[in-house]
Scaffold this active site. Sequence first.
Site, PDB file in Angstrom:
ATOM      1  N   CYS A 196       0.981  -1.447   0.060  1.00  0.00           N
ATOM      2  CA  CYS A 196      -0.039   0.126  -0.047  1.00  0.00           C
ATOM      3  C   CYS A 196       0.775   1.246  -0.087  1.00  0.00           C
ATOM      4  O   CYS A 196       2.020   1.048   0.576  1.00  0.00           O
ATOM      5  CB  CYS A 196      -1.013  -0.068   1.386  1.00  0.00           C
ATOM      6  SG  CYS A 196      -1.970  -1.405   1.453  1.00  0.00           S
TER       7      CYS A 196
ATOM      8  N   ARG B  52       5.392  -0.097  -5.973  1.00  0.00           N
ATOM      9  CA  ARG B  52       5.442  -1.182  -4.830  1.00  0.00           C
ATOM     10  C   ARG B  52       4.398  -2.118  -4.979  1.00  0.00           C
ATOM     11  O   ARG B  52       4.375  -3.024  -4.099  1.00  0.00           O
ATOM     12  CB  ARG B  52       4.947  -0.066  -3.368  1.00  0.00           C
ATOM     13  CG  ARG B  52       5.856   1.143  -3.095  1.00  0.00           C
ATOM     14  CD  ARG B  52       5.156   2.175  -2.192  1.00  0.00           C
ATOM     15  NE  ARG B  52       5.008   1.531  -0.804  1.00  0.00           N
ATOM     16  CZ  ARG B  52       5.828   1.757   0.045  1.00  0.00           C
ATOM     17  NH1 ARG B  52       7.072   2.171  -0.285  1.00  0.00           N
ATOM     18  NH2 ARG B  52       5.696   1.211   1.165  1.00  0.00           N
TER      19      ARG B  52
ATOM     20  N   TRP C 195      -2.805  -2.832  -1.490  1.00  0.00           N
ATOM     21  CA  TRP C 195      -2.479  -4.001  -1.664  1.00  0.00           C
ATOM     22  C   TRP C 195      -3.397  -5.046  -0.759  1.00  0.00           C
ATOM     23  O   TRP C 195      -3.079  -4.834   0.437  1.00  0.00           O
ATOM     24  CB  TRP C 195      -1.092  -4.349  -1.682  1.00  0.00           C
ATOM     25  CG  TRP C 195      -0.365  -5.600  -1.742  1.00  0.00           C
ATOM     26  CD1 TRP C 195      -0.140  -5.974  -3.240  1.00  0.00           C
ATOM     27  CD2 TRP C 195      -0.218  -6.598  -1.209  1.00  0.00           C
ATOM     28  NE1 TRP C 195       0.472  -7.349  -3.125  1.00  0.00           N
ATOM     29  CE2 TRP C 195       0.246  -7.761  -1.738  1.00  0.00           C
ATOM     30  CE3 TRP C 195      -0.247  -6.992   0.301  1.00  0.00           C
ATOM     31  CZ2 TRP C 195       0.944  -9.011  -1.169  1.00  0.00           C
ATOM     32  CZ3 TRP C 195       0.129  -8.237   0.985  1.00  0.00           C
ATOM     33  CH2 TRP C 195       0.687  -9.134   0.203  1.00  0.00           C
TER      34      TRP C 195
ATOM     35  N   ASN D 224      -2.137   2.260   5.703  1.00  0.00           N
ATOM     36  CA  ASN D 224      -0.965   1.084   5.392  1.00  0.00           C
ATOM     37  C   ASN D 224      -0.822   0.262   6.696  1.00  0.00           C
ATOM     38  O   ASN D 224      -0.570   0.761   7.657  1.00  0.00           O
ATOM     39  CB  ASN D 224       0.169   1.594   4.775  1.00  0.00           C
ATOM     40  CG  ASN D 224       0.208   2.536   3.611  1.00  0.00           C
ATOM     41  OD1 ASN D 224      -0.801   2.365   2.959  1.00  0.00           O
ATOM     42  ND2 ASN D 224       1.233   3.051   3.421  1.00  0.00           N
ATOM     43  N   GLY D 225      -0.832  -0.793   6.505  1.00  0.00           N
ATOM     44  CA  GLY D 225      -0.404  -1.844   7.497  1.00  0.00           C
ATOM     45  C   GLY D 225      -1.484  -2.818   7.992  1.00  0.00           C
ATOM     46  O   GLY D 225      -2.646  -2.843   7.054  1.00  0.00           O
TER      47      GLY D 225
ATOM     48  N   GLU E 218      17.653 -17.858  -6.267  1.00  0.00           N
ATOM     49  CA  GLU E 218      17.410 -16.727  -6.732  1.00  0.00           C
ATOM     50  C   GLU E 218      17.026 -16.688  -7.977  1.00  0.00           C
ATOM     51  O   GLU E 218      15.914 -15.946  -8.444  1.00  0.00           O
ATOM     52  CB  GLU E 218      18.492 -15.804  -6.358  1.00  0.00           C
ATOM     53  CG  GLU E 218      18.229 -14.299  -6.870  1.00  0.00           C
ATOM     54  CD  GLU E 218      17.109 -13.613  -6.622  1.00  0.00           C
ATOM     55  OE1 GLU E 218      16.622 -13.935  -5.385  1.00  0.00           O
ATOM     56  OE2 GLU E 218      16.863 -12.402  -6.918  1.00  0.00           O
TER      57      GLU E 218
ATOM     58  N   LYS F   6      13.131 -15.364  -9.452  1.00  0.00           N
ATOM     59  CA  LYS F   6      12.878 -14.392 -10.515  1.00  0.00           C
ATOM     60  C   LYS F   6      12.080 -14.770 -11.444  1.00  0.00           C
ATOM     61  O   LYS F   6      11.246 -14.329 -11.749  1.00  0.00           O
ATOM     62  CB  LYS F   6      14.418 -13.948 -11.108  1.00  0.00           C
ATOM     63  CG  LYS F   6      15.111 -13.134 -10.169  1.00  0.00           C
ATOM     64  CD  LYS F   6      14.859 -11.730 -10.310  1.00  0.00           C
ATOM     65  CE  LYS F   6      14.262 -11.552  -8.993  1.00  0.00           C
ATOM     66  NZ  LYS F   6      14.701 -11.353  -7.698  1.00  0.00           N
TER      67      LYS F   6
ATOM     68  N   GLU G  15       8.396 -15.522 -10.025  1.00  0.00           N
ATOM     69  CA  GLU G  15       7.846 -14.125  -9.652  1.00  0.00           C
ATOM     70  C   GLU G  15       7.090 -13.455 -10.973  1.00  0.00           C
ATOM     71  O   GLU G  15       6.121 -12.555 -10.919  1.00  0.00           O
ATOM     72  CB  GLU G  15       8.827 -13.051  -9.361  1.00  0.00           C
ATOM     73  CG  GLU G  15       9.263 -13.154  -7.761  1.00  0.00           C
ATOM     74  CD  GLU G  15      10.452 -12.130  -7.404  1.00  0.00           C
ATOM     75  OE1 GLU G  15       9.921 -11.297  -6.670  1.00  0.00           O
ATOM     76  OE2 GLU G  15      11.279 -12.214  -7.870  1.00  0.00           O
TER      77      GLU G  15
ATOM     78  N   HIS H 187      17.428 -37.305  -3.856  1.00  0.00           N
ATOM     79  CA  HIS H 187      16.667 -37.769  -2.807  1.00  0.00           C
ATOM     80  C   HIS H 187      15.213 -37.174  -3.094  1.00  0.00           C
ATOM     81  O   HIS H 187      14.607 -37.051  -1.756  1.00  0.00           O
ATOM     82  CB  HIS H 187      17.339 -37.001  -1.614  1.00  0.00           C
ATOM     83  CG  HIS H 187      18.543 -37.323  -1.379  1.00  0.00           C
ATOM     84  ND1 HIS H 187      19.034 -38.513  -0.956  1.00  0.00           N
ATOM     85  CD2 HIS H 187      19.827 -36.652  -1.485  1.00  0.00           C
ATOM     86  CE1 HIS H 187      20.278 -38.519  -0.689  1.00  0.00           C
ATOM     87  NE2 HIS H 187      20.871 -37.420  -1.354  1.00  0.00           N
TER      88      HIS H 187
ATOM     89  N   LYS I 192       6.557  -4.252  -3.701  1.00  0.00           N
ATOM     90  CA  LYS I 192       8.099  -3.724  -3.413  1.00  0.00           C
ATOM     91  C   LYS I 192       8.427  -3.687  -2.106  1.00  0.00           C
ATOM     92  O   LYS I 192       9.264  -4.080  -1.700  1.00  0.00           O
ATOM     93  CB  LYS I 192       8.215  -2.484  -4.120  1.00  0.00           C
ATOM     94  CG  LYS I 192       9.652  -2.117  -4.271  1.00  0.00           C
ATOM     95  CD  LYS I 192      10.318  -2.969  -5.275  1.00  0.00           C
ATOM     96  CE  LYS I 192      11.968  -2.777  -5.401  1.00  0.00           C
ATOM     97  NZ  LYS I 192      12.490  -4.110  -5.945  1.00  0.00           N
TER      98      LYS I 192
HETATM   99  C1  F6R Z   1      12.092 -10.543  -4.971  1.00  0.00           C
HETATM  100  C2  F6R Z   1      11.943  -9.570  -4.035  1.00  0.00           C
HETATM  101  C3  F6R Z   1      11.423  -9.718  -2.537  1.00  0.00           C
HETATM  102  C4  F6R Z   1      12.105  -9.254  -1.545  1.00  0.00           C
HETATM  103  C5  F6R Z   1      11.526  -9.491  -0.152  1.00  0.00           C
HETATM  104  C6  F6R Z   1      12.333  -8.727   0.961  1.00  0.00           C
HETATM  105  O1  F6R Z   1      12.277 -10.016  -6.123  1.00  0.00           O
HETATM  106  O2  F6R Z   1      12.280  -8.273  -4.079  1.00  0.00           O
HETATM  107  O3  F6R Z   1      11.555 -11.348  -2.335  1.00  0.00           O
HETATM  108  O4  F6R Z   1      13.454  -9.290  -1.337  1.00  0.00           O
HETATM  109  O5  F6R Z   1      10.195  -9.285  -0.181  1.00  0.00           O
HETATM  110  O6  F6R Z   1      12.298  -7.706   0.817  1.00  0.00           O
HETATM  111  P1  F6R Z   1      13.474  -6.480   1.306  1.00  0.00           P
HETATM  112  O7  F6R Z   1      14.806  -6.899   0.484  1.00  0.00           O
HETATM  113  O8  F6R Z   1      12.815  -5.182   1.005  1.00  0.00           O
HETATM  114  O9  F6R Z   1      13.063  -6.784   2.762  1.00  0.00           O
END
Ligand code: F6R
Length: 614
Positions: free
Chosen positions: A2, A27, A77, A103-104, A487, A491, A494, A510, A609
């Site tokens: 949000c 975000r 969000w 927000n929250g 990772e 990616k 996501e 396994h 984000k």
């Molecule tokens: C993936 C991504 C998320 C963040 C996670 C933690 O591309 O960006 O997995 O890494 O939400 O966020 P931060 O790094 O802001 O604590």
Amino acid sequence: MCGIVGYIGDRPVADILIDGLHQLEYRGYDSAGIAVKCEDKLHIYKAEGKLDNLSSVLMQHKSEYQNATMGIGHIRWATHGAPTVVNAHPHTCNCGNLAIVHNGIIENYKELREKLEKQGAIFRTQTDTETVAHLIAYKYAETKDLTKAVQLATKEIEGAYALCVIHNEEKDKIVATKRNAPLLVGIGEGEYFVASDVPAIIKYTKKAVYLEDNQIVTLTKNNIVLTDECGQELFLKIETLPWEPVALSKMGYKHFMLKEIHEQPDVIRNILVGKIHTSEEPIILNEVKLTNDTLKNLNRIQIIACGTSLHAAMIGKYIIENFCGIAVDVEASSEYIYRKNVTDSKTLVIGVSQSGETADTLTAIKQAKAKGSHILIITNRPDSAMAREADSLIPVSAGIEVSVAATKSYVAQLVSFYLLAMYMAEIKGSLDESVLTSLKSDLTKIPQKIEQMLSHKEQIQSCARLYANTKDFIYIARGINYPTALEGALKLKEISYINATGYPAGELKHGPIAMLDESMPVLSILMKGSVYEKLLSNSEEAKARNARMIALTNSKDEKLKDLFEYIIEVPDVQELLSPIIAIVPLQLIAYYIAEYLGKDVDQPRNLAKSVTVE
Ligand code: F6R
């Protein structure tokens, strides 16, 4: 997640709110709305989906709000209740005189809702936020003072919040407050802005006050009053925002993600400036506030993070243990906070977060701090809540990252871990001089190698096309690149929504090997070094089950051509530094597959984000 924007001044407020919300779009959100006050009437406009939908709604009502110069806006969000128009913020009370954005998460919203319903409140949404609208409205009815009403209401609220409230009966006024969620007030000439993040207001002012938990700010056109939770007036600490008014521009790239992938060489160069002078000189890392004696005697480190930052943390563990001989535990913040952990004042706790606002990590950090641990934060946001908890702060300086999928901030976190691990190794004398010299020298060459790779990105684009229609994807690696496999898979899932999983290659046999057949792409991160031969054997095992084998490698080994149907070549690099190189083609594969499939690359569904809820 949000986002909040508020404005009071002389300008047409709707434009400022929509513009500010656009700056927070990165975000991630699924509905949006604004409330503006015009001729003693509140007007509320909302829409599902993107801000363009809200703009269309606004176009139809322009005559109602065009003279309005104060209001609040929100992108939502969804957490409690589906992302519908009804559930979108702002929310109101029964009489419609009050509007609120939030927000929250209000944790005790069910209890509050029951209590308020008994008092006559009629709820129209499934949101936790609506309880706060009714609660403040009741307090306002008692006090006829919006600031006081907010002050009284927040005493009954549990959870995390940044709130912005307006009321029709108050002469033009915005009241805002926060607890465990970011909120700042931008100060202009005869105007004020409220926002949950800097980009929403930086175009208008660089002067701002960051609210601390439980503080309440009351804004009128020409005045700002900050009080504590008891109504005591507080001194305003005005800060200059360390940001340039960045036009969030794609600079000719189709998506922010692609632009940010291309920025990585410069990001690394910027981080190294002033830290490595020559490979023979010691690393300079004044950000670390631990004394040399404490560093020498450290015998335990815990690293806490989420998502992509967690993967950076796993590589951090590998190199700190390797360079410094100190035991390192890595844990997902959301797990750390709900177990009896044995953090103590002798443990160094490292929090890693691009946003610096992730609720799980922030809570974990606060827990560790309460136990007396030294808190070292690695973040891309030196102005964030996590940074404010830090005893030592390493800002990764990747610049604003707009794409929800983290790329350059990840690489920046990795480089920061390398600097930290080498710095500690130098103080401890735990690594051979010659190894340290070669690491420093090779680290400075990495930006050029990434550039070299990016200039041949067509080979990765072709590879992506070949595998774009798969339903599943497996990434395997061993040793230092196991987190790279995780990772790479993260990616891909996501942004393309393909079911991608990373495994330590030794684990294939396994269980996961049962999934392999001629439809399964298996990408092996085959970097030369200590586990190369072992990983080659694991790749053979996968090939024997007819999997579609892809290699990401810096090896020129001829026999790879028989084993792999596609080989992505990367520049040569020593094994210990290879995660910084290996991740780049994986980011590109994810990008090109998602782009080919026509997905919303920069704002993937359901993701945010900055994840400010636990
Ligand atoms: C993936 C991504 C998320 C963040 C996670 C933690 O591309 O960006 O997995 O890494 O939400 O966020 P931060 O790094 O802001 O604590």
